[in-house]
Design a protein around this motif. Structure first.
Motif, short mmCIF file in Angstrom:
data_model
loop_
_atom_site.label_atom_id
_atom_site.label_comp_id
_atom_site.label_asym_id
_atom_site.label_seq_id
_atom_site.Cartn_x
_atom_site.Cartn_y
_atom_site.Cartn_z
N LEU A 84 -16.32 13.17 -22.32
CA LEU A 84 -17.17 12.77 -23.44
C LEU A 84 -16.48 13.17 -24.74
O LEU A 84 -15.80 14.21 -24.80
CB LEU A 84 -18.53 13.45 -23.35
N ARG A 90 -20.49 9.69 -31.56
CA ARG A 90 -19.81 8.92 -30.51
C ARG A 90 -20.27 9.38 -29.12
O ARG A 90 -20.43 8.58 -28.20
CB ARG A 90 -18.28 9.07 -30.63
N LYS A 91 -20.51 10.68 -29.00
CA LYS A 91 -21.02 11.21 -27.73
C LYS A 91 -22.39 10.61 -27.41
O LYS A 91 -22.66 10.19 -26.28
CB LYS A 91 -21.12 12.75 -27.82
N GLN A 93 -23.54 7.74 -28.46
CA GLN A 93 -23.35 6.34 -28.11
C GLN A 93 -22.88 6.19 -26.67
O GLN A 93 -23.34 5.32 -25.94
CB GLN A 93 -22.32 5.69 -29.06
N ASP A 94 -21.96 7.06 -26.27
CA ASP A 94 -21.44 6.98 -24.89
C ASP A 94 -22.53 7.32 -23.88
O ASP A 94 -22.62 6.71 -22.82
CB ASP A 94 -20.23 7.90 -24.73
N ARG A 95 -23.35 8.31 -24.22
CA ARG A 95 -24.47 8.64 -23.33
C ARG A 95 -25.41 7.44 -23.21
O ARG A 95 -25.92 7.14 -22.14
CB ARG A 95 -25.25 9.85 -23.88
N TRP A 97 -24.68 4.24 -23.49
CA TRP A 97 -24.10 3.15 -22.68
C TRP A 97 -24.03 3.52 -21.20
O TRP A 97 -24.23 2.66 -20.33
CB TRP A 97 -22.73 2.72 -23.23
N GLU A 135 -19.16 -4.46 -26.36
CA GLU A 135 -18.70 -3.09 -26.54
C GLU A 135 -17.19 -2.95 -26.37
O GLU A 135 -16.57 -2.02 -26.87
CB GLU A 135 -19.40 -2.15 -25.54
N PHE A 142 -13.63 1.35 -22.46
CA PHE A 142 -14.81 1.70 -23.25
C PHE A 142 -14.50 2.94 -24.09
O PHE A 142 -14.99 3.09 -25.20
CB PHE A 142 -16.02 1.95 -22.34
N GLY A 143 -13.65 3.82 -23.55
CA GLY A 143 -13.27 5.03 -24.28
C GLY A 143 -12.17 4.80 -25.30
O GLY A 143 -11.71 5.76 -25.92
N ASN A 148 -13.29 7.00 -20.38
CA ASN A 148 -14.26 8.06 -20.66
C ASN A 148 -15.50 7.86 -19.80
O ASN A 148 -15.48 7.08 -18.83
CB ASN A 148 -14.56 8.13 -22.17
N VAL A 150 -18.19 6.23 -20.10
CA VAL A 150 -18.74 4.88 -19.95
C VAL A 150 -17.91 4.09 -18.94
O VAL A 150 -18.45 3.40 -18.07
CB VAL A 150 -18.80 4.14 -21.31
#
Lengths: 215, 215
Positions: A84, A90-91, A93-95, A97, A135, A142-143, A148, A150
């Motif tokens: 992450l 950004r964290k 957002q990744d959570r 997705w 995305e 995705f990362g 990452n 996602v």
């Protein structure tokens, strides 16, 4: 160290596969305990009395379950090769997705296969996939340049989806509609750490045929 | 600072309520934008194009949605009054239980009300609640002496559940079966920061009657 970390799973579980990828990325040694979901071990039921399923991670004897929760735990404890991002936004957002893939995208895909590709279900699945397509705009993963959380959550889409399509003879992820996801899938399953942890496609196809009652 | 943080929600939303409690606990000033789910604002749809619902938090113009994701974000950015524990294992456990409330417990409760308290559905809801009852063993709050992310996730159980029970005339959470959750509910909704952010029970009861088609 090998006895410090134990993972309960089985080869065809996409959720256990997520954890194996993270463990490998971070270079964490672990024992893999193969579970049979039709004959669950007493250890699995003791360590995951709520969900009674894999994956379960045991670290120094402490059990933890739910694949996205396990990934966050591994990232909190082993700081090497972060899964992450550091930045709070950004964290978040990744959570979002990763949760989206589990809560919205995967159910829509499963419904499409259950309905044998019925138009309305397929259109709903496409609607969800379109968000992921967007995305990936301008990105390899995705990362970004590296995989990452996602990407790892989307392992189901990169590999399990294709096996389900083959088992049922239904194409959901067309190159035409989803060029970026198609390209991403190929790049992602080509990463050595991913490739090393995927099951054989034949077994998955056979599993999906059984699950969906296809001869 | 007031224009820095904006929350889109409405009084009766349990998920927006979670965020208001966290914002208040941390002493973060914010603007509350009241949304009408039957006539959503263009701003809401722009800021949450995937789920198209509340809550959405806007921080310095950046939108973030999904209540548990928002809570983690707030905890990452505003360190005062931590909502998640520092220790990685305890944090993982709390993430597990917060997810459990949303993924297992709440759907089981909603199903019970949809089925008008039908025996099998009620028994499944009780099975899920029992896990939370066990989690409260020897503790005032899920977080111990202070409320944490699990308590806040369980706001639905502390307050919304009682309103649904009243609307439908079905008792799910009996003091007899669940003495600890009953005691916890009373303690929790008595916390000033919680009390300050709850809607009126009358409105909730009326909302549930409408939702479940009760005259």
């Amino acid at each position: 160290m090998a006895d410090e970390v134990k993972l309960y799973g089985f080869d065809e579980s996409p959720f256990a596969c997520r954890i194996r990828i993270v463990l490998n990325l971070k270079g964490i040694k672990y024992d893999f305990v193969v579970e049979d979901l039709f004959n669950k071990s007493a250890d699995l039921l003791k360590n995951n009395p709520v969900n009674k399923t894999v994956p379960v991670l045991l670290h120094k004897g402490n059990p933890i379950s739910e694949s996205l929760v396990i990934i966050e735990y591994l990232d909190d404890v082993w700081k090497e090769v972060p899964i992450l991002p550091e930045d709070a936004y950004r964290k978040g957002q990744d959570r979002f997705w990763a949760k989206f893939i589990d809560d919205k995208c995967t159910p829509a895909l499963l419904k499409t296969f259950s309905c044998r590709g019925e138009e309305q279900a397929l259109s709903e699945a496409h609607e969800q996939l379109q968000f992921l397509e967007n995305e990936l705009e301008g990105k390899k993963f995705f990362g970004g340049d590296n995989i990452n959380v996602v990407d790892i959550a989307a392992t189901t889409i990169a590999f399990w989806l294709g096996a389900a399509e083959e088992a049922l003879g239904i194409k959901v992820l067309t190159k035409d509609k989803f060029p970026k996801i198609t390209e991403w899938s190929a790049n992602y399953i080509n990463c050595q750490v991913v490739k090393d942890n995927l099951p054989t496609k034949e077994n998955l196809v056979a599993g999906f045929k059984k699950l969906f009652g296809v001869a």
